[in-house]
Scaffold this motif. Structure first.
Motif, short mmCIF file in Angstrom:
data_model
loop_
_atom_site.label_atom_id
_atom_site.label_comp_id
_atom_site.label_asym_id
_atom_site.label_seq_id
_atom_site.Cartn_x
_atom_site.Cartn_y
_atom_site.Cartn_z
N LEU A 113 3.76 -5.18 -19.25
CA LEU A 113 2.64 -4.62 -18.50
C LEU A 113 1.31 -5.20 -18.98
N LYS A 114 1.22 -5.44 -20.28
CA LYS A 114 -0.01 -6.01 -20.82
C LYS A 114 -0.24 -7.44 -20.34
N LYS A 115 0.83 -8.20 -20.21
CA LYS A 115 0.71 -9.61 -19.81
C LYS A 115 0.63 -9.80 -18.30
N SER A 116 1.31 -8.96 -17.55
CA SER A 116 1.46 -9.17 -16.11
C SER A 116 0.23 -8.71 -15.33
N ASN A 117 -0.14 -9.51 -14.35
CA ASN A 117 -1.19 -9.15 -13.39
C ASN A 117 -0.60 -8.87 -12.01
N LEU A 118 0.71 -8.74 -11.94
CA LEU A 118 1.40 -8.61 -10.66
C LEU A 118 0.97 -7.35 -9.90
N LYS A 119 0.78 -6.24 -10.60
CA LYS A 119 0.36 -5.01 -9.93
C LYS A 119 -1.01 -5.18 -9.27
N PHE A 120 -1.90 -5.92 -9.93
CA PHE A 120 -3.22 -6.19 -9.38
C PHE A 120 -3.11 -7.01 -8.09
N TYR A 121 -2.32 -8.07 -8.13
CA TYR A 121 -2.16 -8.91 -6.94
C TYR A 121 -1.46 -8.16 -5.80
N LEU A 122 -0.48 -7.33 -6.15
CA LEU A 122 0.20 -6.53 -5.12
C LEU A 122 -0.76 -5.54 -4.47
N ALA A 123 -1.61 -4.92 -5.28
CA ALA A 123 -2.59 -3.98 -4.72
C ALA A 123 -3.55 -4.70 -3.78
N GLY A 124 -3.96 -5.90 -4.15
CA GLY A 124 -4.83 -6.68 -3.27
C GLY A 124 -4.15 -7.08 -1.98
N LEU A 125 -2.92 -7.57 -2.09
CA LEU A 125 -2.16 -7.96 -0.90
C LEU A 125 -1.86 -6.75 -0.01
N ASP A 126 -1.53 -5.62 -0.63
CA ASP A 126 -1.28 -4.40 0.14
C ASP A 126 -2.53 -3.93 0.87
N THR A 127 -3.68 -4.08 0.24
CA THR A 127 -4.94 -3.69 0.88
C THR A 127 -5.18 -4.52 2.13
N ILE A 128 -4.97 -5.82 2.02
CA ILE A 128 -5.12 -6.71 3.18
C ILE A 128 -4.10 -6.35 4.26
N TYR A 129 -2.86 -6.11 3.85
CA TYR A 129 -1.77 -5.75 4.76
C TYR A 129 -2.11 -4.46 5.52
N VAL A 130 -2.59 -3.46 4.80
CA VAL A 130 -2.93 -2.18 5.43
C VAL A 130 -4.09 -2.36 6.41
N LEU A 131 -5.11 -3.11 6.02
CA LEU A 131 -6.25 -3.33 6.90
C LEU A 131 -5.82 -4.01 8.21
N ILE A 132 -5.00 -5.03 8.10
CA ILE A 132 -4.52 -5.72 9.29
C ILE A 132 -3.68 -4.79 10.15
N PHE A 133 -2.84 -3.98 9.53
CA PHE A 133 -2.00 -3.04 10.27
C PHE A 133 -2.84 -1.98 10.98
N VAL A 134 -3.87 -1.46 10.31
CA VAL A 134 -4.74 -0.46 10.95
C VAL A 134 -5.49 -1.07 12.12
N PHE A 135 -5.98 -2.29 11.96
CA PHE A 135 -6.65 -2.96 13.08
C PHE A 135 -5.69 -3.18 14.24
N TYR A 136 -4.45 -3.52 13.94
CA TYR A 136 -3.45 -3.69 15.00
C TYR A 136 -3.24 -2.36 15.75
N LEU A 137 -3.09 -1.27 14.99
CA LEU A 137 -2.90 0.03 15.63
C LEU A 137 -4.11 0.44 16.45
N TYR A 138 -5.28 0.16 15.92
CA TYR A 138 -6.51 0.52 16.62
C TYR A 138 -6.68 -0.27 17.90
N LEU A 139 -6.33 -1.55 17.88
CA LEU A 139 -6.52 -2.40 19.05
C LEU A 139 -5.41 -2.25 20.10
N SER A 140 -4.26 -1.74 19.67
CA SER A 140 -3.16 -1.63 20.64
C SER A 140 -3.19 -0.33 21.41
#
Length: 140
Positions: A113-140
């Motif tokens: 856990l001390k060495k890995s930054n994977l959780k940080f990158y996953l949180a960033g990617l998930d944020t982008i994923y959620v934003l795109i998904f919400v925009f898709y739902l809003y526009l559809s």
């Protein structure tokens, strides 16, 4: 006087509940991204796993982490695949699922856990994923 059923409240309002769920996920992810340096500093201050009150390598912690990841990430991936149905969304969801599953199963010890930054990158990617998904739902 008519009886009110919970099913009547839920029926037809699924997109609203999904958007509320997405905003909760955004709040969690953005809060994690904002506090990431504090979390890393706190992890660095822990000398060894003996200082922890809970064994991070225990089966119960792995199950809790799997359950948390299901509600934080995987449920959203499933919803996006079912609602959008695009092959690109399926591929991205499977890749994100595989990375987060790897993180849960193999980055559980304090040293990793001390060495890995994977959780940080996953949180960033998930944020982008959620934003795109919400925009898709809003526009559809």
């Amino acid at each position: 006087m008519r009886c009110f059923y919970l099913g009547e409240l839920l029926y037809g309002n699924e997109e609203i509940y999904i958007i509320v769920y997405c905003f909760i996920l955004l709040w969690i992810n953005l809060d994690y991204l904002k506090d990431y340096k504090k979390i890393k500093t706190g992890l660095a201050e822990i000398a060894s796993e003996e200082d922890l009150e809970v064994n991070p390598e225990g089966l119960s912690m792995v199950l809790i982490d799997l359950l948390f990841n299901f509600f934080r990430r995987w449920l959203l991936y499933i919803l996006a695949v079912l609602i959008i149905g695009n092959i690109f969304v399926v591929i991205v969801s499977v890749i994100l699922f595989a990375i987060s599953l790897y993180d849960v199963l193999f980055n559980y010890s304090l040293a990793k856990l001390k060495k890995s930054n994977l959780k940080f990158y996953l949180a960033g990617l998930d944020t982008i994923y959620v934003l795109i998904f919400v925009f898709y739902l809003y526009l559809s």
